[in-house]
Design a protein around this motif. Structure first.
Motif, PDB file in Angstrom:
ATOM      1  N   ARG A   1     -20.491  34.866 -24.760  1.00  0.00           N
ATOM      2  CA  ARG A   1     -19.881  33.568 -25.068  1.00  0.00           C
ATOM      3  C   ARG A   1     -20.927  32.451 -25.032  1.00  0.00           C
ATOM      4  O   ARG A   1     -20.934  31.565 -25.879  1.00  0.00           O
ATOM      5  CB  ARG A   1     -18.751  33.270 -24.099  1.00  0.00           C
ATOM      6  CG  ARG A   1     -17.535  34.167 -24.317  1.00  0.00           C
ATOM      7  CD  ARG A   1     -16.471  33.904 -23.251  1.00  0.00           C
ATOM      8  NE  ARG A   1     -15.385  34.848 -23.366  1.00  0.00           N
ATOM      9  CZ  ARG A   1     -14.251  34.597 -23.989  1.00  0.00           C
ATOM     10  NH1 ARG A   1     -14.062  33.428 -24.553  1.00  0.00           N
ATOM     11  NH2 ARG A   1     -13.308  35.511 -24.048  1.00  0.00           N
ATOM     12  N   GLU A   2     -21.830  32.497 -24.061  1.00  0.00           N
ATOM     13  CA  GLU A   2     -22.892  31.490 -23.983  1.00  0.00           C
ATOM     14  C   GLU A   2     -23.843  31.612 -25.166  1.00  0.00           C
ATOM     15  O   GLU A   2     -24.282  30.600 -25.732  1.00  0.00           O
ATOM     16  CB  GLU A   2     -23.633  31.636 -22.662  1.00  0.00           C
ATOM     17  CG  GLU A   2     -22.798  31.205 -21.464  1.00  0.00           C
ATOM     18  CD  GLU A   2     -23.481  31.483 -20.136  1.00  0.00           C
ATOM     19  OE1 GLU A   2     -24.673  31.849 -20.123  1.00  0.00           O
ATOM     20  OE2 GLU A   2     -22.818  31.327 -19.095  1.00  0.00           O
TER      21      GLU A   2
ATOM     22  N   LYS B   1     -22.235  30.020 -28.180  1.00  0.00           N
ATOM     23  CA  LYS B   1     -22.303  28.552 -28.098  1.00  0.00           C
ATOM     24  C   LYS B   1     -23.689  28.055 -28.484  1.00  0.00           C
ATOM     25  O   LYS B   1     -23.828  27.045 -29.169  1.00  0.00           O
ATOM     26  CB  LYS B   1     -21.947  28.077 -26.695  1.00  0.00           C
ATOM     27  CG  LYS B   1     -20.476  28.162 -26.381  1.00  0.00           C
ATOM     28  CD  LYS B   1     -20.190  27.662 -24.978  1.00  0.00           C
ATOM     29  CE  LYS B   1     -18.738  27.841 -24.603  1.00  0.00           C
ATOM     30  NZ  LYS B   1     -18.456  27.401 -23.241  1.00  0.00           N
ATOM     31  N   ASP B   2     -24.733  28.764 -28.044  1.00  0.00           N
ATOM     32  CA  ASP B   2     -26.101  28.384 -28.399  1.00  0.00           C
ATOM     33  C   ASP B   2     -26.327  28.479 -29.905  1.00  0.00           C
ATOM     34  O   ASP B   2     -26.946  27.592 -30.506  1.00  0.00           O
ATOM     35  CB  ASP B   2     -27.117  29.273 -27.673  1.00  0.00           C
ATOM     36  CG  ASP B   2     -27.184  29.005 -26.184  1.00  0.00           C
ATOM     37  OD1 ASP B   2     -26.695  27.934 -25.743  1.00  0.00           O
ATOM     38  OD2 ASP B   2     -27.721  29.869 -25.451  1.00  0.00           O
TER      39      ASP B   2
END
Length: 91
Positions: free
Chosen positions: A45-46, A49-50
């Motif tokens: 998920r991170e 987002k990046d």
């Protein structure tokens, strides 16, 4: 494939053609479970987002879905100020 069909075709699994190495249904189920677990991970998920922050936003130049059809219907309802010359093409 049924053995009678294999005999009719002249190709028996395990004799004329190798038997499958992997059971398709088991492999598919396992892969789906691993993909689901991966998608639920915080690390993925991170990373998503990046990528979104680096490459753009989700707000494109297109209208929200459904808006295009409404606008097209409104345009069709408006009568043109001049008669259409398209009819002349088929006369």
């Amino acid at each position: 494939m049924d053995v009678s069909v294999q005999r009719m075709a002249g190709c028996l699994l395990g004799e004329d053609y190798p038997t499958p190495i992997v059971d398709d249904k088991t492999a598919m189920t396992s892969a789906k479970e691993r993909m689901y677990a991966l998608r639920q991970s915080q690390e993925l998920r991170e990373a998503a987002k990046d990528v979104l922050a680096r490459h753009g936003s989700r707000q494109g130049g297109l209208p929200p879905s459904g808006q295009g059809r409404k606008v097209a219907l409104k345009r069709a309802a408006v009568k043109p100020s001049q008669p259409s010359r398209q009819g002349d093409l088929f006369a």
